[in-house]
Scaffold this motif. Structure first.
Motif, PDB file in Angstrom:
ATOM      1  N   ILE A 153     -12.506 -34.194  32.897  1.00  0.00           N
ATOM      2  CA  ILE A 153     -12.769 -35.138  31.803  1.00  0.00           C
ATOM      3  C   ILE A 153     -11.651 -35.068  30.766  1.00  0.00           C
ATOM      4  N   PHE A 154     -11.308 -33.846  30.332  1.00  0.00           N
ATOM      5  CA  PHE A 154     -10.227 -33.687  29.348  1.00  0.00           C
ATOM      6  C   PHE A 154      -8.926 -34.315  29.864  1.00  0.00           C
ATOM      7  N   LYS A 155      -8.626 -34.088  31.136  1.00  0.00           N
ATOM      8  CA  LYS A 155      -7.388 -34.608  31.743  1.00  0.00           C
ATOM      9  C   LYS A 155      -7.403 -36.141  31.760  1.00  0.00           C
ATOM     10  N   HIS A 156      -8.553 -36.717  32.128  1.00  0.00           N
ATOM     11  CA  HIS A 156      -8.672 -38.176  32.192  1.00  0.00           C
ATOM     12  C   HIS A 156      -8.518 -38.801  30.804  1.00  0.00           C
ATOM     13  N   LEU A 157      -9.128 -38.190  29.798  1.00  0.00           N
ATOM     14  CA  LEU A 157      -8.995 -38.697  28.430  1.00  0.00           C
ATOM     15  C   LEU A 157      -7.531 -38.691  27.997  1.00  0.00           C
ATOM     16  N   LYS A 158      -6.863 -37.581  28.275  1.00  0.00           N
ATOM     17  CA  LYS A 158      -5.464 -37.413  27.854  1.00  0.00           C
ATOM     18  C   LYS A 158      -4.541 -38.430  28.531  1.00  0.00           C
ATOM     19  N   GLU A 159      -4.749 -38.637  29.825  1.00  0.00           N
ATOM     20  CA  GLU A 159      -3.810 -39.458  30.587  1.00  0.00           C
ATOM     21  C   GLU A 159      -4.132 -40.951  30.543  1.00  0.00           C
ATOM     22  N   SER A 160      -5.433 -41.300  30.491  1.00  0.00           N
ATOM     23  CA  SER A 160      -5.807 -42.708  30.671  1.00  0.00           C
ATOM     24  C   SER A 160      -6.329 -43.411  29.423  1.00  0.00           C
ATOM     25  N   HIS A 161      -6.801 -42.684  28.424  1.00  0.00           N
ATOM     26  CA  HIS A 161      -7.441 -43.345  27.281  1.00  0.00           C
ATOM     27  C   HIS A 161      -6.781 -43.082  25.938  1.00  0.00           C
ATOM     28  N   ARG A 178      -1.646 -32.127  22.817  1.00  0.00           N
ATOM     29  CA  ARG A 178      -1.528 -30.667  22.953  1.00  0.00           C
ATOM     30  C   ARG A 178      -2.886 -29.996  23.057  1.00  0.00           C
ATOM     31  N   LEU A 179      -3.826 -30.426  22.228  1.00  0.00           N
ATOM     32  CA  LEU A 179      -5.152 -29.808  22.252  1.00  0.00           C
ATOM     33  C   LEU A 179      -5.886 -30.116  23.557  1.00  0.00           C
ATOM     34  N   LEU A 180      -5.772 -31.363  23.996  1.00  0.00           N
ATOM     35  CA  LEU A 180      -6.419 -31.728  25.257  1.00  0.00           C
ATOM     36  C   LEU A 180      -5.838 -30.935  26.425  1.00  0.00           C
ATOM     37  N   GLU A 181      -4.527 -30.759  26.425  1.00  0.00           N
ATOM     38  CA  GLU A 181      -3.892 -29.976  27.490  1.00  0.00           C
ATOM     39  C   GLU A 181      -4.368 -28.529  27.449  1.00  0.00           C
ATOM     40  N   ALA A 182      -4.507 -27.967  26.248  1.00  0.00           N
ATOM     41  CA  ALA A 182      -4.988 -26.585  26.119  1.00  0.00           C
ATOM     42  C   ALA A 182      -6.408 -26.452  26.675  1.00  0.00           C
ATOM     43  N   TYR A 183      -7.249 -27.452  26.405  1.00  0.00           N
ATOM     44  CA  TYR A 183      -8.619 -27.422  26.932  1.00  0.00           C
ATOM     45  C   TYR A 183      -8.625 -27.513  28.466  1.00  0.00           C
ATOM     46  N   VAL A 184      -7.769 -28.368  29.024  1.00  0.00           N
ATOM     47  CA  VAL A 184      -7.688 -28.504  30.488  1.00  0.00           C
ATOM     48  C   VAL A 184      -7.323 -27.167  31.123  1.00  0.00           C
ATOM     49  N   VAL A 185      -6.262 -26.553  30.609  1.00  0.00           N
ATOM     50  CA  VAL A 185      -5.749 -25.313  31.203  1.00  0.00           C
ATOM     51  C   VAL A 185      -6.743 -24.162  31.008  1.00  0.00           C
ATOM     52  N   ALA A 213      -5.292 -13.160  39.871  1.00  0.00           N
ATOM     53  CA  ALA A 213      -5.300 -12.653  38.491  1.00  0.00           C
ATOM     54  C   ALA A 213      -3.996 -13.016  37.775  1.00  0.00           C
ATOM     55  N   TYR A 214      -2.882 -12.908  38.497  1.00  0.00           N
ATOM     56  CA  TYR A 214      -1.575 -13.237  37.926  1.00  0.00           C
ATOM     57  C   TYR A 214      -1.499 -14.725  37.567  1.00  0.00           C
ATOM     58  N   GLU A 215      -1.984 -15.596  38.473  1.00  0.00           N
ATOM     59  CA  GLU A 215      -1.988 -17.045  38.216  1.00  0.00           C
ATOM     60  C   GLU A 215      -2.902 -17.360  37.024  1.00  0.00           C
ATOM     61  N   THR A 216      -4.020 -16.660  36.919  1.00  0.00           N
ATOM     62  CA  THR A 216      -4.965 -16.884  35.820  1.00  0.00           C
ATOM     63  C   THR A 216      -4.346 -16.458  34.488  1.00  0.00           C
ATOM     64  N   ALA A 217      -3.672 -15.323  34.483  1.00  0.00           N
ATOM     65  CA  ALA A 217      -2.961 -14.861  33.274  1.00  0.00           C
ATOM     66  C   ALA A 217      -1.930 -15.898  32.837  1.00  0.00           C
ATOM     67  N   ASN A 218      -1.233 -16.497  33.816  1.00  0.00           N
ATOM     68  CA  ASN A 218      -0.236 -17.523  33.495  1.00  0.00           C
ATOM     69  C   ASN A 218      -0.880 -18.766  32.899  1.00  0.00           C
ATOM     70  N   PHE A 219      -2.068 -19.127  33.386  1.00  0.00           N
ATOM     71  CA  PHE A 219      -2.799 -20.256  32.810  1.00  0.00           C
ATOM     72  C   PHE A 219      -3.112 -19.989  31.336  1.00  0.00           C
ATOM     73  N   TYR A 220      -3.618 -18.793  31.053  1.00  0.00           N
ATOM     74  CA  TYR A 220      -3.947 -18.455  29.661  1.00  0.00           C
ATOM     75  C   TYR A 220      -2.701 -18.450  28.770  1.00  0.00           C
ATOM     76  N   GLN A 221      -1.606 -17.962  29.323  1.00  0.00           N
ATOM     77  CA  GLN A 221      -0.347 -17.951  28.568  1.00  0.00           C
ATOM     78  C   GLN A 221       0.114 -19.383  28.274  1.00  0.00           C
ATOM     79  N   LYS A 222      -0.040 -20.259  29.268  1.00  0.00           N
ATOM     80  CA  LYS A 222       0.354 -21.664  29.093  1.00  0.00           C
ATOM     81  C   LYS A 222      -0.494 -22.333  28.007  1.00  0.00           C
ATOM     82  N   ALA A 223      -1.816 -22.081  28.031  1.00  0.00           N
ATOM     83  CA  ALA A 223      -2.703 -22.672  27.021  1.00  0.00           C
ATOM     84  C   ALA A 223      -2.336 -22.171  25.622  1.00  0.00           C
ATOM     85  N   ASP A 224      -2.049 -20.874  25.521  1.00  0.00           N
ATOM     86  CA  ASP A 224      -1.669 -20.285  24.234  1.00  0.00           C
ATOM     87  C   ASP A 224      -0.376 -20.900  23.723  1.00  0.00           C
ATOM     88  N   HIS A 225       0.596 -21.066  24.621  1.00  0.00           N
ATOM     89  CA  HIS A 225       1.889 -21.649  24.240  1.00  0.00           C
ATOM     90  C   HIS A 225       1.703 -23.093  23.752  1.00  0.00           C
TER      91      HIS A 225
END
Length: 410
Positions: A153-161, A178-185, A213-225
């Protein structure tokens, strides 16, 4: 295994009566307005109803969104927008910026804002379910799916609406990209936490668990960034959560990578990997304390006291002691000064958002129904702004994390 997730508060909104005296002529138009008013009120009630489940939420949101589409899209299926798009002023608060609302006289703003709250509901539903005692396999799947639906839902809102808004979102507001992307990730990362817990429970290969676990840590790092350029006054608590989860799952990755190295008779490297896991776990522990002391939107909890957190600490300690014993008795290998590089790629278990689309325009919207709305008869003072007190804070149920008596990590 129970989980703990940070949640920002729901968005609050001013009541909308959908009363267009003089404009809506005839029973069909009056019925549309009445149904819009009732379906919106029902959807808002469900956001804080603990008995609400995904099926109820989908039915209620589809009912409202299909009616609202008539204010956005033309009923003749052309690409032309509805003449009613700008008839109503909508007012919504933001998840981070307290009770200071934004207002737009645009039905697209309402569609996005309500859609945002629906996505938030799915994250909160997942969080409540994930914190239950003795969570079942089916409930774990429900948590996993709800987080993927929210991400979609967050992704669709960001990209289409969001691009369709006439007035762009202000910096730090919910509808900013930025906020919508953080919620998606964040939703993707949390869904992967469920995958990791399942992989551990089923005793999958340590290499797969380390990679996830490594991929999940990277997701959290991406959201934080993604949130790094926002004002700390309202983003600090959320970012503490993302940072501590990044450290937590990096510790997980080093811990299970150490097990993989030990199984390959690389005991010295395994010890170094476990030492790195200890370091990141200690960082996560410090961040847990900071999270609890940081003011801002979100729950007041002590994540370091949660069982999901304590279990990893014991696992790292026990695995490191095992490696050190075996190195002292069998391997006698030198411990490297540099930590092993985690270049891990998970081939299974990675989470993608569930694709989302708003429902089509309700069949109640016909060309004749739309024609029954006569905008030339609008009162001249129609643009009067609603009073600020009309937006009341959402009273959300207080859910406390329960004790975890589910699967153990060992």
């Amino acid at each position: 295994m129970t989980h703990w997730f940070h949640r920002n508060p729901l968005k609050a909104t001013a009541p909308v009566a959908f009363n267009y005296y003089g404009v809506a002529a005839g029973p069909a138009a009056s019925k549309i307005c009445s149904d819009l008013r009732a379906s919106r009120a029902r959807l808002l009630e469900l956001f804080t109803d603990l008995s609400c489940n995904p099926e109820m939420m989908k039915n209620a949101s589809d009912s409202y969104f299909s009616l609202l589409q008539g204010f956005i899209n033309s009923s003749d299926e052309s690409t032309q927008e509805s003449k009613l798009r700008y008839i109503q002023n909508f007012k919504w608060t933001d998840t981070l910026q307290g009770q200071v609302p934004s207002a737009q006289q645009d039905a697209v703003f309402e569609l996005i804002s309500m859609g945002f709250n629906v996505a938030l509901w799915y994250t909160k539903y997942a969080s409540r379910l994930a914190g239950k005692e003795n969570i079942t396999e089916d409930e774990a799947k429900e948590v996993h799916r709800s987080l993927k639906i929210a991400a979609g839902i967050f992704k669709h809102l960001k990209e289409s609406h969001i691009p369709k808004l006439i007035t762009p979102a202000e910096k730090g507001r919910d509808l900013e990209a930025r906020l919508l992307e953080a919620y998606v990730v964040q939703c993707q990362a949390e869904a992967q936490e469920v995958t990791i817990a399942r992989a551990i429970e089923l005793k999958h290969a340590p290499g797969l668990i380390a990679a996830l676990a490594y991929e999940t840590a990277n997701f959290y790092q991406k959201a934080d960034h993604t949130l790094s350029s926002l004002e700390p006054a309202y983003s600090a608590k959320w970012r503490k959560y993302l940072h501590l989860k990044m450290c937590f799952y990096t510790a997980y990755a080093y811990c299970y990578h150490g097990q993989t190295l030990l199984a390959s008779d690389k005991c010295g490297e395994a010890i170094r990997s476990l030492q790195e896991a200890e370091k990141f776990y200690a960082k996560a522990e410090a961040l847990c304390k900071e999270y609890g002391e940081t003011k801002g939107p979100g729950p007041t909890v002590k994540p370091s006291g949660h069982l999901f957190f304590r279990k990893l600490g014991n696992l790292v300690k026990n695995t490191l002691e095992k490696c050190q014993r075996e190195n002292g008795f069998i391997y006698f290998q030198k411990i490297p000064t540099e930590a092993p590089q985690l270049e891990l790629k998970a081939n299974y278990g990675l989470v993608e958002p569930v694709p989302f689309e708003f429902p089509p325009t309700s069949a109640h919207w016909t060309p004749d129904t739309l024609a029954a709305f006569d905008l030339t008869k609008r009162p001249k003072d129609d643009s009067t702004k609603p009073k600020p007190e009309e937006v009341k804070p959402v009273k959300e149920p207080d859910i406390k994390p329960q004790k975890d008596t589910g699967c153990s990590i060992s």
